[in-house]
Design a protein around this motif. Sequence first.
Motif, PDB file in Angstrom:
ATOM      1  N   SER A   1       0.831  -1.207   0.000  1.00 54.93           N
ATOM      2  CA  SER A   1       0.000   0.000   0.000  1.00 54.93           C
ATOM      3  C   SER A   1       0.860   1.250   0.000  1.00 54.93           C
TER       4      SER A   1
ATOM      5  N   ASN B   1      -5.403   3.384  -3.159  1.00 53.50           N
ATOM      6  CA  ASN B   1      -5.087   3.224  -1.744  1.00 53.50           C
ATOM      7  C   ASN B   1      -5.950   4.173  -0.928  1.00 53.50           C
TER       8      ASN B   1
ATOM      9  N   GLY C   1      -8.866   1.345   5.075  1.00 56.83           N
ATOM     10  CA  GLY C   1      -7.504   0.893   4.818  1.00 56.83           C
ATOM     11  C   GLY C   1      -6.938   0.246   6.067  1.00 56.83           C
TER      12      GLY C   1
END
Length: 747
Positions: free
Chosen positions: A141, A245, A490
């Motif tokens: 990421s 992301n 995330g």
Amino acid sequence: MMDEFFHENDYHVSRRIYSNRVFDQVHERQAQEIQSLRERLSRTCGCTDKWAVQKIKGLLPILDWLPKYPVKQWLPGDVVSGVTTGLVCCLQGVAYALLASVAPVYGLYSAFFPILTYFVLGTSRHISVGPFPVTCLMVGSVVLTLAPDEHFLRSVNITGVNETVTDERLTEIDVEAREAQRILVACTMTVLVGLFQVAMGLMKVGFLVRYLSDPLVGGFTTAAAFHVFISQIKTILSVPIYNHNGFFSFAYTIIDVGRNINQTNIADLIAGLLTIFIVMAVKEINTKFQHKIPVPIPIEVIVTVIASAISHVMDLNSQYGTSIVHSLPRGFAPPQTPNIALIGNILGSSFSTAVVGYAVAVSVAKVYAAKHDYTVDGNQELIAFGISNIFGGCFSSFVASTALSRTAVQESTGGKSQVAGIISALMVMIVILVLGPFLQPLQKSVLAGIVIANLKGMFMQISEVPVLWRQNRTDCLIWIATCLASIVLGLDVGLLAGLVFEMGTVVVRTQFPSCATLGNVPNTDIYKNMKDYKNIVEIPGIKIFKCNSPIYFANIDYFKEKLREEVGFDAVRVFKKRNKALKKIHKLIKKGKLQATEDGLVPVASLGVENKAFEKVQVPELEEGASQPDSEVKVQVDWTSELPVSVSVPRVHIHSLVVDFSAVSFLDVVATKSLKLTVKEFIRIGVSVYIAGCDGELVRRMEALSFFDEEVTRDILFLSVHDAILFIQLETSTGNEEDPLAEKVKL
């Protein structure tokens, strides 16, 4: 009535009533050793030969276990385990490199270098050190954020008959520059992760990982498995998508895949799906027949070899446009230093990755340590993984932890020590130096299939949710909240959100603790919650209140509120109302509407009522002819009777309050001050307060916070609730109770 409950094992205890003060007088307290700073430093830093040897062995555990290594008993199993685990390490390293968004060869490095240092520094005998899907995805990421494809676009050179022309309208990705920058980002992050872990280990803060509870880790790893699955869909289908992301990245990835679904490469799709099916099926066979199969079938190795051979023979890349590994060069890359300029951009992500990697590794290590009866040093594990990551990061590796499936293989195939780990590293080295080019025709979709097949264990954690809901709904909510936050926000932000939510549940549970009124089991010294049992008796005139939580600034107001509810009145309001009533009584006396006689204070005839609210008070007679000086008469008010004034004074039906502190582990400054004020509020309305069940540490804490004074003394402390009750009954039977609001009225 109690005779029917008599049992031959019943017993009777006879002892004196103990307050804390009396107990300390009878049983001398142990003297508390108070050391000066210099004494503590000299003890900590003092060096003897034995201390030095222990410290060296603590920092280098290999010096402790290797000389004692039983070669004949353990080496054969370690060799078999090392060879088997090494093959799995190679393939998982190559596959997990896709998650880290770097070239596959760096996955091999990550499966090799960290093992070397962990062999010397680690305390677990069974874990297989190397890439772990969750940490790889967290690294990937960051890599995609700092080194996206858009940063490496260049104009295409078109070669004509006589010259080469650059067409700026056509662009292509500079793959070589992109890969160099991405591995630099990954290595820098790995070194920073290692520095964080070493720092935490040196500061002895390995206990912090305990804040990552099992429900939180379960929800987080399940969300990580979801992100891994989504990230590998593009590789299985071999469709071009943008790198996303941050918040809702999974949704954007799915949208991109849907838009480009018509570009799916059928050969890659078939290879990926077959890999998933075969690997999962054989792993089920390994699990089901693990007691009958001496060594688990290394299905990842078999699938990889067959897939590489098929791709090479059929030339799938040229014939069908499949995406293959391409470059897997022999040998090691030269060491490189991290890019200091990147640290500011990866600081937060590196810390969260360090915590997650360590938490997973230590959790797995402790499982196998308990199974094989040895201990794992959490702080030393932090140092071991930290140095492993620093060392690996300097040699083009990404973050190392441990993979559950790989560790299970190492243990189940007979691994007894980290000798199996070093042998697996030798197998990886052979692949790096010799066999690497044979994997170049391998389709990336096969690697993605291996990754997805190994996610089954993480996805199966979803089955824990119904069980958690039945056992503890708060833990279940932590699992769900962490999982959803990690999916939507995330992994790094989601982990932080889950941790904050978990801490919030702890605060809420202590901010609103369970409180209860206790009653006595007849003819015993047992006191239980009145709401839980039928034959519990509340002692007349005494209220026993228990709080099952530490008392601190956040819950002291709730504690006082529940106390008011249980006793049935507000001590402050009672005091104010009584004072108001007394003032009106004074006015009636001054106006002549109340008179003092030999029978006590009674209203004059015009009042028309008999004063039953005052007890009889004898007024001394004066000699004949003597002047009548001002005299004072003490008026004892019976607040339970009807008053001769129109003031509604709340009734107080108790004379004593016992607060059970047996479940209170600490008090802070705010709670101590408020509790002291509450005790005084009860005392001034004639309710005696006693505190029972305080342990020695809590009493010392109360003394340090100046809880006791002339009015609130240590005499209110009792060893147990029963001691306090017996003392109260003894006091009331001797008639020592006195109304603190007894007034002296001038006549």
